[in-house]
Motif scaffolding. Structure first.
Motif, short mmCIF file in Angstrom:
data_model
loop_
_atom_site.label_atom_id
_atom_site.label_comp_id
_atom_site.label_asym_id
_atom_site.label_seq_id
_atom_site.Cartn_x
_atom_site.Cartn_y
_atom_site.Cartn_z
N ALA A 99 29.76 46.19 42.47
CA ALA A 99 30.61 46.96 43.38
C ALA A 99 30.02 47.00 44.77
O ALA A 99 30.74 46.87 45.77
CB ALA A 99 30.81 48.38 42.83
N ASN A 100 28.71 47.18 44.88
CA ASN A 100 28.06 47.17 46.19
C ASN A 100 28.15 45.80 46.85
O ASN A 100 28.34 45.69 48.06
CB ASN A 100 26.60 47.60 46.08
N ILE A 102 36.87 37.37 42.58
CA ILE A 102 36.66 36.41 41.50
C ILE A 102 35.27 35.78 41.61
O ILE A 102 34.59 35.59 40.61
CB ILE A 102 37.77 35.35 41.49
N GLU A 103 34.85 35.48 42.84
CA GLU A 103 33.53 34.90 43.05
C GLU A 103 32.41 35.81 42.55
O GLU A 103 31.43 35.36 41.97
CB GLU A 103 33.34 34.62 44.54
N ILE A 104 32.57 37.11 42.73
CA ILE A 104 31.55 38.08 42.33
C ILE A 104 31.62 38.40 40.85
O ILE A 104 30.61 38.45 40.15
CB ILE A 104 31.66 39.36 43.18
N TYR A 105 32.83 38.62 40.33
CA TYR A 105 32.97 39.13 38.97
C TYR A 105 33.15 38.04 37.91
O TYR A 105 32.76 38.22 36.77
CB TYR A 105 34.13 40.12 38.89
N CYS A 106 33.80 36.93 38.26
CA CYS A 106 34.02 35.86 37.27
C CYS A 106 34.01 34.51 37.97
O CYS A 106 35.05 33.86 38.08
CB CYS A 106 35.32 36.08 36.51
N ASP A 124 33.39 43.25 34.41
CA ASP A 124 33.98 41.94 34.20
C ASP A 124 35.13 41.61 35.15
O ASP A 124 35.78 40.58 35.00
CB ASP A 124 34.46 41.82 32.76
N GLY A 125 35.43 42.46 36.11
CA GLY A 125 36.49 42.18 37.06
C GLY A 125 37.86 42.69 36.63
O GLY A 125 38.83 42.57 37.37
#
Length: 145
Positions: free
Chosen positions: A45-46, A119-123, A72-73
């Motif tokens: 989140a940060n 999407i890049e961060i979470y999956c 997981d997004g």
């Protein structure tokens, strides 16, 4: 009193101690996984909030991001390049009318970039599929800040 007689008469103490010890182990493992998951969720989140600031937006509330996306997004990462998501994105990029008055418009590039960043961060494994599905969309800088 012999040691074997004492042990046999008081075996409930041993059984009780083993049960309490096992309960503490289970509680410790559950708490460890919860703390580990919470730290991972907060870190992501940060990272997303920092990306929003880097893009020129005000910093979003990380608690809201944590609740919405989890580790997981959430819904954003559920088949982001699928036909349904693509169709919904195309429907939402319209003039806001309903039924026969609804017309497609040129969508804002930053909206696509924002979803791509999530999407890049979470999956990240789904990012290429997302780009492949939405590459045919016509976008431009249509929204003023």
């Amino acid at each position: 009193m012999s040691p074997t007689r004492f042990a046999s008469e008081h075996k409930w103490i041993y059984v009780g101690a083993i049960v309490v010890l096992l309960a503490f182990v289970v509680i410790g493992l559950v708490n460890y996984e919860t703390v580990k998951k919470t730290n991972k969720t907060t870190d992501k989140a940060n990272q997303l909030a920092d990306a929003a600031v880097d893009a020129g937006y005000p910093r979003p509330d990380t608690d809201t991001i944590v609740r919405a996306l989890g580790t997981d997004g959430g819904i954003v990462c559920e088949n982001p390049g699928g036909a349904l998501k693509s169709a919904l994105w195309k429907i939402n990029v319209s003039n806001g009318a309903a039924f026969v008055g609804q017309r497609p418009v040129v969508g804002d590039t930053r909206a696509l970039r924002a979803e791509a960043k999530i999407i890049e961060i979470y999956c990240p494994e789904k990012l290429d599929d997302f780009h492949d599905r939405l590459d045919d969309l016509e976008t431009d800088d249509t929204v003023r800040r």
